[in-house]
Design a protein around this motif. Sequence first.
Motif, PDB file in Angstrom:
ATOM      1  N   GLN A  68       0.875  -1.166   0.000  1.00  0.00           N
ATOM      2  CA  GLN A  68       0.000   0.000   0.000  1.00  0.00           C
ATOM      3  C   GLN A  68       0.914   1.219   0.000  1.00  0.00           C
ATOM      4  OE1 GLN A  68      -3.353   0.767   0.276  1.00  0.00           O
ATOM      5  NE2 GLN A  68      -2.902   2.916   0.646  1.00  0.00           N
ATOM      6  N   SER A 127      -6.062   8.942   2.185  1.00  0.00           N
ATOM      7  CA  SER A 127      -7.199   8.085   2.491  1.00  0.00           C
ATOM      8  C   SER A 127      -8.033   8.671   3.614  1.00  0.00           C
ATOM      9  CB  SER A 127      -6.704   6.711   2.905  1.00  0.00           C
ATOM     10  OG  SER A 127      -7.680   6.042   3.649  1.00  0.00           O
ATOM     11  N   ALA A 156      -5.208   7.475  -0.797  1.00  0.00           N
ATOM     12  CA  ALA A 156      -6.498   6.963  -1.256  1.00  0.00           C
ATOM     13  C   ALA A 156      -6.269   5.901  -2.329  1.00  0.00           C
ATOM     14  CB  ALA A 156      -7.334   8.110  -1.811  1.00  0.00           C
ATOM     15  N   SER A 157      -7.268   5.023  -2.498  1.00  0.00           N
ATOM     16  CA  SER A 157      -7.037   3.831  -3.308  1.00  0.00           C
ATOM     17  C   SER A 157      -6.710   4.157  -4.761  1.00  0.00           C
ATOM     18  CB  SER A 157      -8.251   2.915  -3.231  1.00  0.00           C
ATOM     19  OG  SER A 157      -9.374   3.559  -3.785  1.00  0.00           O
ATOM     20  N   ASP A 160      -3.213   5.155  -4.867  1.00  0.00           N
ATOM     21  CA  ASP A 160      -2.426   3.968  -4.598  1.00  0.00           C
ATOM     22  C   ASP A 160      -2.249   3.151  -5.874  1.00  0.00           C
ATOM     23  OD1 ASP A 160      -1.244   1.867  -2.991  1.00  0.00           O
ATOM     24  OD2 ASP A 160      -3.142   0.809  -3.251  1.00  0.00           O
ATOM     25  N   GLU A 212     -13.966   1.846   1.921  1.00  0.00           N
ATOM     26  CA  GLU A 212     -12.732   2.369   1.318  1.00  0.00           C
ATOM     27  C   GLU A 212     -11.790   1.200   1.077  1.00  0.00           C
ATOM     28  OE1 GLU A 212     -12.687   5.511   0.713  1.00  0.00           O
ATOM     29  OE2 GLU A 212     -14.506   5.954   1.863  1.00  0.00           O
ATOM     30  N   GLU A 214      -8.690   0.964   0.549  1.00  0.00           N
ATOM     31  CA  GLU A 214      -7.397   0.962   1.223  1.00  0.00           C
ATOM     32  C   GLU A 214      -7.531   0.633   2.694  1.00  0.00           C
ATOM     33  OE1 GLU A 214      -8.832   3.526  -0.086  1.00  0.00           O
ATOM     34  OE2 GLU A 214      -8.819   5.250   1.234  1.00  0.00           O
ATOM     35  N   LEU A 215      -8.771   0.646   3.212  1.00  0.00           N
ATOM     36  CA  LEU A 215      -8.973   0.295   4.614  1.00  0.00           C
ATOM     37  C   LEU A 215      -9.523  -1.111   4.784  1.00  0.00           C
ATOM     38  CD1 LEU A 215     -10.559   3.552   6.032  1.00  0.00           C
ATOM     39  CD2 LEU A 215      -8.174   2.820   6.062  1.00  0.00           C
TER      40      LEU A 215
END
Lengths: 440, 291
Positions: A68, A127, A156-157, A160, A212, A214-215
Amino acid sequence: MMANDGDRNRHQLSPEETRRRVNAGLRRRYRSEQLFRFYGICSVSLGVVFLLVLFGTIIGNGYSAFQQSFVRLDIHFDAELVDPDGARDPEVLSAADYSLLVKSALREIVPEAGSRAERRELNGLVSAGAVFELRETVMADARILGQTRSMWLPLASEMDLWIKARSAGESGEDVGGRISANQRAWLERLQADDRIELQFNKAFFSNGDSREPELAGVWGATKGSFFMLLVTLLLSFPLGVAAAIYLEEFARRSWWVDVVEVNINNLAAVPSIVFGLLGLAVFINFFGLPRSAPLVGGLVLTLMTLPVVIIASRAAIKAVPPSVREAALGIGASQMQMVFHHVLPLALPGMLTGAIIGMARALGESAPLLMIGMVAFIVDVPSGPMSPSTALPVQIYLWADSPERAFVERTSAAIMVLLAFLLVMNATAVWLRSRFERRW
Amino acid sequence: MLRMEKPQDVVAPPADAVPAATPVEAPRIAPDTVGDVTARDAVICVRGANVHYGDKHALINVSLDVARNEVIALIGPSGCGKSTFLRCLNRMNDTIESARVTGDFRLDGQDMYARDTDVVMLRARVGMVFQKPNPFPKSIYENVAYGARIHGLAANRAELDDIVYGSLERAGLIDEVKDRLDDPGTGLSGGQQQRLCIARTIAVNPEVILMDEPCSALDPIATARIEDLIDELSEKYAIAIVTHSMQQAARVSSRTAYFHLGRIIEVGPTDKIFTNPSHKLTEDYVTGRFG
Ligand SMILES: Nc1ncnc2c1ncn2[C@@H]1O[C@H](COP(=O)(O)OP(=O)(O)OP(=O)(O)O)[C@@H](O)[C@H]1O
Ligand SMILES: [Mg+2]
């Protein structure tokens, strides 16, 4: 054709003729053997190729989810913003708007973003989950207020994905559709400043589900699966083994044993979604157990696994040579002692193998879980078999269905986690078999 | 448990109960059998035994006594019911669902098939050695100790050791295995395994030992050792042995019963059966014209 004795003698082959005929047949036999080998190799290779393609695709798609991108920001923990009255009241601390800290840190690095739209773009780099991290830091130790700390926060994705594509040497055009020109420029600048780094994606292994990408993590689903399998193992193994022992060793042949046997075999072939419906009707509607609970999932999977365990255990018991039983009975062991001292130890590896294979099937099962509400979107990591949760295969299904691009790699990564579990379980089965199997 | 009480207390000893053997009386007991089926000081008395496997009538009206301290050989062509008869004597036929056993079986005067007879107790008193050596897949020590352990014969480890070493010694195996008692019993040679099985059986201290072709899987030397062993054991135990070897029957037994198609055709002292049989079928068999 009937032939009298004279005929038979005349038809007796000479040794030379016998050899010639055997020889002629030999070539044919070898040819068919070779053909068979060829077929065998073909089918095995086909299987291996498909397996490699499958693994290749999954790993190729999913390995990037284990990383990430993070951005290093100098966060100033402004006491005025976080805790205006200075009372350090935990409730105030946890309710504070930490996104302001991120925003001001970003503005320091990119001061030229002036307009509202540009600011929104700028804030979109980081993010939404970054605020949780800041809150946690403050909650853990409030003395940090007033200080400035350099912190790695997740991007944020979309950012990323773009960073990952760029670092893999691609243009990033295909994934950059949702990134504005400004954001690209800023990201490039941050990269040039060494403020962006790809790190191990801890969140993926420690978080529950999230909107989200990325989370989002698999830990919630993994724990849900774990609790479910625990329930399944604790119920289906003892029940299955006991049923198998009773049917094999104690039950007298009678019509109802035959009925039970037919039904067990049928049960093993019932589509799993039917067990889900049964679980919904019995455990949730009748017994009033909570929806989405691993306990209910485990009960449903127990119903599904039980016939497999029973069938495998009966086969294992049947495979114990009768001489061992006779030996035990012959010196005066009771039926019970014979079973528990001699038959069971010899049958145990087979039983364990059957149970583990049944469990592996249960681990990959999603259809029955959909029926009992384990398909819900659940953020919290379950704390026990009664707390709502989802399961790994259901999580995969949910992510595969999500529109965000970043869920594509996470879907594959979750599949890899699931496959890793299956691999470990099946390897355990093989190990148990070789460890406990004894020759007699 | 009530059933565990000593059978001797319930029924008078049979030595007096069974009428003294007279040639006149023998046909009355067993009309199909030539010779005297009774024995002095009998430990096992069987009268009018019938066994059906489903529709197959495998044992027809068989009567026979086994005396204390005697070796009785059961001979006859294949499929004539020798194993079936032997397995009745410690109720191993109970495990075959299709088997139906009727008749009067008495061990020391007590009905073996009575409702209140404990089959575990019975099998502890009537041990069995099988055709194929079948040691447990456990250590040599465990193999011998198992019976003593489940019957609670040893109060402590030292007593158990005594039982194990004593049984191995009487089975003539101790010298070969004393250094490797913890090795698996299945790792021994065939002859050693069979002697281990005999040691396992005598560790329970039975009154009768049933042997179903104990030497059929063994070479002549191992066979000779087992035969010597049977000789020694006969001083202490009643032994019924099924064998296909006429020589073996002649060597180890004092009485012989000849089975034919589910019936006992002739019973008598071994030398008489082999040298001067009364029945035509027996003669055909022992002279090798049949079977
Ligand atoms: N479990 C069984 N079910 C049905 N029939 C059986 C069973 N066991 C034995 N029989 C039959 O009963 C008859 C007697 O068998 P038994 O085993 O007593 O013979 P045997 O004299 O010991 O023969 P062998 O010398 O070959 O061992 C045979 O005809 C056999 O087919
Ligand atoms: Mg036999």
